[in-house]
Design an enzyme around this catalytic site. Sequence first.
Site, PDB file in Angstrom:
ATOM      1  CG  HIS A  67      26.449  17.751 -33.294  1.00  0.00           C
ATOM      2  ND1 HIS A  67      25.290  17.402 -33.951  1.00  0.00           N
ATOM      3  CD2 HIS A  67      26.104  18.751 -32.451  1.00  0.00           C
ATOM      4  CE1 HIS A  67      24.287  18.161 -33.522  1.00  0.00           C
ATOM      5  NE2 HIS A  67      24.764  18.990 -32.614  1.00  0.00           N
ATOM      6  CG  HIS A 191      21.767  25.697 -26.762  1.00  0.00           C
ATOM      7  ND1 HIS A 191      20.770  24.840 -26.331  1.00  0.00           N
ATOM      8  CD2 HIS A 191      22.543  24.984 -27.612  1.00  0.00           C
ATOM      9  CE1 HIS A 191      20.936  23.666 -26.918  1.00  0.00           C
ATOM     10  NE2 HIS A 191      21.991  23.718 -27.689  1.00  0.00           N
ATOM     11  CB  SER A 192      24.865  31.354 -23.802  1.00  0.00           C
ATOM     12  OG  SER A 192      25.156  32.715 -23.606  1.00  0.00           O
ATOM     13  CG  ASP A 209      21.140  34.108 -25.159  1.00  0.00           C
ATOM     14  OD1 ASP A 209      21.639  34.527 -26.219  1.00  0.00           O
ATOM     15  OD2 ASP A 209      21.768  34.106 -24.092  1.00  0.00           O
TER      16      ASP A 209
END
Length: 351
Positions: A67, A191-192, A209
Site C-alpha cells: 500500500h 493473498h496466500s 485461502d
Amino acid sequence: MHSTRSFYALNFPAGLRTKRATCPDGVNTATNAKCCFLFPIVEDLSTNLFDGECGDEAHGALRLMFHDAIGISPKTGGGGADGSIATFNATELAFGANAGIDDILDVVGPFLQKYSNVLTPGDFIQLAGAVSLTHCAGAPRVKFSLGRPAPKAASPPNLVPDPFDNVATILARFGEVGFSPAEVVALLASHSVAGADDVDPGIPGTPFDSTPNVFDTQFFVDVQLRGTLFPGSGGHQGEVMSGIAGELRLQSDHNFARDSATNCLFQGFVNQQSKLQTAFGAALFKLSVLGQNTAAMTDCSEVIPQPLALSGSSARFPPGKSLSDIEQACATASFPALQTVPGMNSLPLYR
C-alpha cells in the site's frame, strides 16, 4: 514530473562482490559493510515484531509495503515506496482502500521510531515486509535495497486498488507504473499469506485461502472453486464469495481467475511453486523500489534470512471438492490433476 527517478528500472553497479568482511558485531559477515547495521534490526523484527511466525503482524507488514509502494503515478505524482503511508498517515489512512492499515501501523510504530535515526520510513517498511516473508514457509527470499529518502508528501488519493475494482481498472493502475498482467497476477500470491481486514468488518482476519500460514499455490486453486454468494456486513452485500466455509474471497481475486485477460495466467500458477516464488519475488522487489533512484541505492539483500522451507508444496482440492467444483475459465490449458484432502469442507486449516 519525476524526471530524475524511475518507476521500475532496476539499476545496480556492475561487478560482483565476492569478499566478505566481518561486521562490527563480530557475528555476521557481509560483502558490503554498509549493510552490517541491518543484521541486528532484522533479528529484532523477526523476534520481537513477528515472533518468528507467519501471523497477523507478518501479514500486515506485507500489506503495508504494497500500500505504501503503489502510491505513485506519472499523472498525479506521489513518492512510491517512500514511507509516506507512515509519515503522512493522517491523510493516507483516510483513503478507503487503506482501511485496516492503521492496525499494523500501530504495531510497527514503536519499531519504526526506534530505528528512525538509521532507517527512513520507506526503508523500514520495505525491510519489514521482506523480513515478514521469511517466516512464511515457501516464500521466496526477497531482495532488499537501502537508500530511500524521507517522504516529502502524502500519496495522492485513489492510487491503491480497491478489492471491488474490476480487472481492467487494476491492470491499468499497475500498468501505468510498469507492471504487466503476469506480474500483477504473481503479486496476488501475497493473498496466500493474508487475511481480510475491513473488507467485511463482521468477519475480521478471515483468510483468503485454506493455508494462510504458508506461501503456496493453494490460493490459485481455492479462488477457482465455485463460490457461494453471501451477504457481507461491510456495505458490499452479495460481492464477497468463497468456496470454503471459514474462508473469504475478494471479488477482485475472483475476477482475476475468470477474466479473459488473466485467467490462464492465474491457473498457470497452480502446483508451480518454484515458478510462483521466482515471479512473485521479482515483482515484489520491483514494487519495493517504485519511485526510487535505484542507481543510488545499496543492495543489502544479504541481510534477509532464507525463508522457511515448505514441506509438501503440492496444491490439493479442499475436503469435499474435486475438479467438478472448479470454475475453469482458461480455454487453452487443462486444469492440473490434484488429489483431494480427506475431511470436512471447512476450516480449521488442513495440511
